[in-house]
Design a protein around this motif. Structure first.
Motif, PDB file in Angstrom:
ATOM      1  N   ALA A   1      -4.976 -19.131   7.053  1.00 19.37           N
ATOM      2  CA  ALA A   1      -3.821 -17.549   5.878  1.00 19.37           C
ATOM      3  C   ALA A   1      -4.830 -17.395   5.320  1.00 19.37           C
ATOM      4  CB  ALA A   1      -2.589 -18.445   5.046  1.00 19.37           C
ATOM      5  N   GLY A   2      -4.845 -15.879   4.590  1.00 19.20           N
ATOM      6  CA  GLY A   2      -5.026 -14.942   3.700  1.00 19.20           C
ATOM      7  C   GLY A   2      -5.650 -15.911   2.196  1.00 19.20           C
ATOM      8  N   GLU A   3      -6.991 -16.093   1.788  1.00 21.82           N
ATOM      9  CA  GLU A   3      -6.993 -16.782   0.503  1.00 21.82           C
ATOM     10  C   GLU A   3      -8.108 -15.735  -0.369  1.00 21.82           C
ATOM     11  OE1 GLU A   3      -8.325 -21.233  -1.009  1.00 21.82           O
ATOM     12  OE2 GLU A   3      -8.226 -21.046   1.364  1.00 21.82           O
ATOM     13  N   VAL A   4      -7.141 -16.265  -1.933  1.00 26.75           N
ATOM     14  CA  VAL A   4      -8.243 -15.634  -3.103  1.00 26.75           C
ATOM     15  C   VAL A   4      -9.286 -15.971  -3.654  1.00 26.75           C
ATOM     16  CG1 VAL A   4      -7.309 -13.216  -2.689  1.00 26.75           C
ATOM     17  CG2 VAL A   4      -6.407 -14.627  -4.226  1.00 26.75           C
ATOM     18  N   SER A   5     -10.069 -16.241  -4.595  1.00 28.66           N
ATOM     19  CA  SER A   5     -10.704 -16.517  -5.777  1.00 28.66           C
ATOM     20  C   SER A   5      -9.868 -17.745  -6.827  1.00 28.66           C
ATOM     21  CB  SER A   5     -12.020 -16.307  -6.199  1.00 28.66           C
ATOM     22  OG  SER A   5     -12.513 -17.445  -6.487  1.00 28.66           O
ATOM     23  N   MET A   6      -9.526 -18.140  -7.051  1.00 30.97           N
ATOM     24  CA  MET A   6      -8.917 -18.863  -8.276  1.00 30.97           C
ATOM     25  C   MET A   6      -9.526 -17.968  -9.461  1.00 30.97           C
ATOM     26  SD  MET A   6      -7.463 -22.400  -7.049  1.00 30.97           S
ATOM     27  CE  MET A   6      -6.483 -22.587  -8.054  1.00 30.97           C
ATOM     28  N   GLY A   7     -10.963 -18.237  -9.494  1.00 31.81           N
ATOM     29  CA  GLY A   7     -11.580 -17.533 -10.129  1.00 31.81           C
ATOM     30  C   GLY A   7     -11.598 -16.296 -10.703  1.00 31.81           C
TER      31      GLY A   7
ATOM     32  N   GLY B   1       0.230 -17.907  -6.974  1.00 30.97           N
ATOM     33  CA  GLY B   1      -0.089 -18.603  -6.272  1.00 30.97           C
ATOM     34  C   GLY B   1      -1.453 -17.728  -5.117  1.00 30.97           C
ATOM     35  N   PHE B   2      -2.736 -18.318  -4.972  1.00 26.87           N
ATOM     36  CA  PHE B   2      -3.608 -17.507  -4.682  1.00 26.87           C
ATOM     37  C   PHE B   2      -4.008 -17.567  -2.619  1.00 26.87           C
ATOM     38  CE2 PHE B   2      -4.323 -18.626  -8.582  1.00 26.87           C
ATOM     39  CZ  PHE B   2      -5.181 -17.642  -9.632  1.00 26.87           C
ATOM     40  N   THR B   3      -2.787 -17.845  -1.989  1.00 28.65           N
ATOM     41  CA  THR B   3      -3.163 -17.488  -0.740  1.00 28.65           C
ATOM     42  C   THR B   3      -1.755 -16.417  -0.013  1.00 28.65           C
ATOM     43  OG1 THR B   3      -1.167 -19.969  -0.558  1.00 28.65           O
ATOM     44  CG2 THR B   3      -4.061 -19.985  -0.092  1.00 28.65           C
ATOM     45  N   GLY B   4      -2.021 -16.281   0.813  1.00 27.89           N
ATOM     46  CA  GLY B   4      -0.616 -14.897   1.397  1.00 27.89           C
ATOM     47  C   GLY B   4      -1.284 -14.698   3.113  1.00 27.89           C
ATOM     48  N   LEU B   5      -0.262 -14.003   3.583  1.00 27.28           N
ATOM     49  CA  LEU B   5      -0.841 -13.702   4.891  1.00 27.28           C
ATOM     50  C   LEU B   5      -2.184 -12.793   4.702  1.00 27.28           C
ATOM     51  CD1 LEU B   5       0.578 -12.681   7.546  1.00 27.28           C
ATOM     52  CD2 LEU B   5       1.206 -11.017   7.030  1.00 27.28           C
ATOM     53  N   ASN B   6      -2.595 -13.094   5.550  1.00 27.23           N
ATOM     54  CA  ASN B   6      -4.577 -12.760   5.503  1.00 27.23           C
ATOM     55  C   ASN B   6      -4.314 -11.014   5.591  1.00 27.23           C
ATOM     56  OD1 ASN B   6      -6.851 -12.090   6.089  1.00 27.23           O
ATOM     57  ND2 ASN B   6      -7.753 -13.775   7.092  1.00 27.23           N
TER      58      ASN B   6
ATOM     59  N   PRO C   1      -0.995 -10.052  -6.075  1.00 30.50           N
ATOM     60  CA  PRO C   1      -1.324  -9.028  -5.268  1.00 30.50           C
ATOM     61  C   PRO C   1      -2.192  -8.718  -3.884  1.00 30.50           C
ATOM     62  CG  PRO C   1      -2.354  -9.167  -7.450  1.00 30.50           C
ATOM     63  CD  PRO C   1      -1.940 -10.225  -7.649  1.00 30.50           C
ATOM     64  N   HIS C   2      -3.180  -9.319  -4.059  1.00 27.21           N
ATOM     65  CA  HIS C   2      -4.033  -9.219  -3.131  1.00 27.21           C
ATOM     66  C   HIS C   2      -3.431  -9.107  -1.428  1.00 27.21           C
ATOM     67  CE1 HIS C   2      -7.669  -9.326  -0.410  1.00 27.21           C
ATOM     68  NE2 HIS C   2      -7.492  -9.951   0.483  1.00 27.21           N
ATOM     69  N   PHE C   3      -2.065 -10.053  -1.492  1.00 22.20           N
ATOM     70  CA  PHE C   3      -1.611 -10.053  -0.265  1.00 22.20           C
ATOM     71  C   PHE C   3      -0.113  -8.624  -0.402  1.00 22.20           C
ATOM     72  CE2 PHE C   3      -3.315 -14.232  -1.409  1.00 22.20           C
ATOM     73  CZ  PHE C   3      -4.152 -14.202   0.087  1.00 22.20           C
ATOM     74  N   LEU C   4       0.062  -8.276  -1.383  1.00 25.47           N
ATOM     75  CA  LEU C   4       1.807  -7.834  -1.161  1.00 25.47           C
ATOM     76  C   LEU C   4       1.310  -6.697  -0.097  1.00 25.47           C
ATOM     77  CD1 LEU C   4       2.195  -7.650  -5.296  1.00 25.47           C
ATOM     78  CD2 LEU C   4       3.683  -8.844  -3.445  1.00 25.47           C
ATOM     79  N   PRO C   5       2.413  -5.909  -0.158  1.00 19.77           N
ATOM     80  CA  PRO C   5       3.213  -5.236   0.679  1.00 19.77           C
ATOM     81  C   PRO C   5       1.796  -3.458   1.392  1.00 19.77           C
ATOM     82  CG  PRO C   5       4.881  -5.702   0.660  1.00 19.77           C
ATOM     83  CD  PRO C   5       3.800  -5.852  -0.035  1.00 19.77           C
ATOM     84  N   ASN C   6       1.712  -2.953  -0.198  1.00 16.43           N
ATOM     85  CA  ASN C   6       0.755  -2.298   0.045  1.00 16.43           C
ATOM     86  C   ASN C   6      -0.635  -2.300  -0.126  1.00 16.43           C
ATOM     87  OD1 ASN C   6       1.535  -3.602  -2.826  1.00 16.43           O
ATOM     88  ND2 ASN C   6      -0.616  -2.307  -3.552  1.00 16.43           N
ATOM     89  N   ASN C   7      -0.859  -3.721  -0.070  1.00 12.73           N
ATOM     90  CA  ASN C   7      -2.593  -3.843   0.506  1.00 12.73           C
ATOM     91  C   ASN C   7      -2.353  -4.695   1.642  1.00 12.73           C
ATOM     92  OD1 ASN C   7      -4.263  -3.525  -1.851  1.00 12.73           O
ATOM     93  ND2 ASN C   7      -3.572  -5.066  -3.281  1.00 12.73           N
ATOM     94  N   GLN C   8      -1.161  -4.571   2.775  1.00 12.55           N
ATOM     95  CA  GLN C   8      -1.016  -4.927   3.956  1.00 12.55           C
ATOM     96  C   GLN C   8      -1.008  -3.473   4.805  1.00 12.55           C
ATOM     97  OE1 GLN C   8      -1.470  -8.092   5.024  1.00 12.55           O
ATOM     98  NE2 GLN C   8      -0.501  -9.340   3.742  1.00 12.55           N
ATOM     99  N   GLY C   9      -1.383  -2.543   4.735  1.00 14.26           N
ATOM    100  CA  GLY C   9      -1.245  -1.426   5.200  1.00 14.26           C
ATOM    101  C   GLY C   9       0.110  -0.566   5.256  1.00 14.26           C
ATOM    102  N   PHE C  10       0.982  -0.962   4.692  1.00 16.14           N
ATOM    103  CA  PHE C  10       2.783  -0.555   4.104  1.00 16.14           C
ATOM    104  C   PHE C  10       2.217   0.948   2.865  1.00 16.14           C
ATOM    105  CE2 PHE C  10       4.414  -3.704   5.692  1.00 16.14           C
ATOM    106  CZ  PHE C  10       4.875  -4.084   6.765  1.00 16.14           C
ATOM    107  N   ASP C  11       2.426   2.014   3.563  1.00 14.61           N
ATOM    108  CA  ASP C  11       2.710   3.310   3.175  1.00 14.61           C
ATOM    109  C   ASP C  11       3.018   3.146   1.268  1.00 14.61           C
ATOM    110  OD1 ASP C  11       1.138   4.875   4.690  1.00 14.61           O
ATOM    111  OD2 ASP C  11       2.618   4.944   5.460  1.00 14.61           O
TER     112      ASP C  11
END
Length: 454
Positions: free
Chosen positions: A448-454, A90-95, A124-134
């Protein structure tokens, strides 16, 4: 990898935070909540030594909504998470712009980890390591998306990646070992935190279907495989408590155990085994009957929370972010808006405030407002089989949850004034969070967060 990860250190160490989330665990699926046929001795002991909530609401009716509420302090609908399920690819997730436990606690010098099932966006843009988790270790989406297990799934994948931060540790991991491996990794995270205060979220994949467990627990309970899976989760919690004790951190760690939503209900004839139970309530996952959103919640903190407490306060998953903020000494700004409230004064053993934690609870399924609760009264304002946008008063369903836990005795005709009052509560929910049935968009909802499908 965890070794040498953390170098932060503060002279005054605030409480550690351990949050354990089971997946699709029903209200009646722990011993201290009346379970029969299997045992949850370690969780029952945590409850006996802490607080057990009897009117705790997860915040969402599915995996994504319940986790989003807990992490952000918001109703899922406020942040674009209402009714969402994020499949592989997918291309959407928690902002990532949303404030969450990890980003908030970083202000107080915490190190943060997320272990287990994520399901808030698989890109990958929405996974925990990009949401502030160490640190994060786990699976980006539900194991139920595996096509060899779930024939009627909308989205299918042939593999289940196991992630270690940004690294794919395994291309296709075996769900049977997830509970054990996540437990081991959670223990390693707590050990690696050193003298730093930590916040760790352990998000189990079980007992979400398809059920899977290690051989050690197979056949352990009298209830069948569902009971076996719950006993393995109980073992996991006990193992983490034991690690905290060895590290001499148990006294100053607040432990929160709960579920993301109610049980996934299906007959034993269809499943081949007995599923979870919302007993004494009715309904399950995906529904706004009590059984879909009222779930177990246990809180334990030896240093600050006296044992033996049972609270019937209306508490929600959104409340943990502001509560933990207060305990960590973080000044929590209310902009952007959140829905949770600090509940610590209600459970710290001192004289509780005269005012309740909250007056109202809103029940949404996706972006449709389906019910509201005020005190013991619950008004259903929309059901899927109602073929009207604005039901007349005779179409409303009103239940007293104190005397009617299964929501079967409709008292709407006898209580027209209550209907009027609760209809105003429903309208407040629509103004704030929206309602797709009425074409309403909430005044302060976010995308919600969204990234380009391109």
């Amino acid at each position: 990898m965890l070794k040498g990860l953390f170098s932060k250190k503060k002279e005054t160490v605030p409480p550690n935070v351990l949050i354990v989330v089971a997946d699709d665990l029903g209200y009646g699926d722990l011993g201290c909540y009346g379970a029969v046929g299997f045992e949850t001795a370690r969780l029952d002991q945590l409850a006996a030594d802490g607080v057990r909530f009897t009117s705790y609401y997860s915040g969402g009716v599915n995996c994504t909504g319940g986790r989003a509420a807990l992490l952000t302090g918001c109703y899922p609908n406020r942040i674009g998470m209402g009714g969402r399920s994020f499949p592989p690819g997918g291309f959407t997730g928690l902002n990532p712009e949303e404030r969450n436990l990890a980003t908030m606690l970083a202000e107080a010098g915490y190190v943060s980890g997320y272990v287990g099932k994520w399901t808030l966006g698989s890109h990958p843009h929405f996974l925990p390591n990009n949401q502030g988790f160490d640190y994060w270790f786990g699976i980006p989406f539900s194991h139920s998306f595996l096509d060899q297990e779930v024939e009627d799934a909308i989205y299918l994948t042939s593999s289940l990646p196991l992630m270690d931060d940004e690294n794919e540790l395994e291309e296709d991991t075996d769900p049977a070992f997830l509970t054990r491996r996540c437990t081991e990794q959670a223990a390693e995270f707590m050990e690696s935190a050193g003298d730093n205060p930590f916040c760790l979220v352990v998000s189990h994949a079980m007992p979400h279907r398809p059920l899977a467990l290690t051989e050690e627990f197979d056949g352990r309970s009298k209830y069948g495989i569902y009971g076996d899976v719950i006993e393995e989760i109980d073992w996991s919690v006990g193992a983490l408590v034991d690690v905290l004790a060895v590290l001499e951190k148990l006294e100053n760690t607040i432990i929160i155990f709960t579920s993301d939503n109610g049980p996934a209900l299906q007959s034993e004839e269809v499943l081949g085994y007995r599923s979870g139970t919302p007993r004494p309530y009715r309904g399950g996952k995906g529904q706004t009957l009590e059984g879909g959103v009222r779930v177990p919640c246990i809180v334990n903190w030896p240093a600050r929370i006296p044992g033996g407490q049972v609270s019937d306060e209306m508490v929600c998953g959104m409340d943990w972010l502001p509560t933990i903020a207060g305990l960590a000494g973080v000044e929590l700004k209310r902009t952007p808006e959140i829905d949770g409230v600090d509940i610590f004064n209600h459970i710290n053993g001192e004289k509780p405030p005269e005012e309740p934690v909250r007056e109202e609870v809103y029940y949404y399924r996706d972006n449709r407002l389906q019910a509201v609760r005020q005190g013991p009264w619950k008004l259903h304002v929309y059901r899927g089989d109602w073929d009207v946008e604005k039901p007349e008063k005779s179409d409303y369903m009103l239940f007293n949850l104190d005397s009617d836990t299964t929501e079967e005795s409709n008292l709407a005709d006898q209580n027209p004034e209550l209907i009027d009052e609760l209809a105003k509560v429903a309208d407040r929910a629509r103004r704030e969070l929206g309602d797709s049935v009425h074409g309403r968009r909430g005044r302060s909802t976010r995308k919600a967060g969204e990234v380009s499908m391109g």
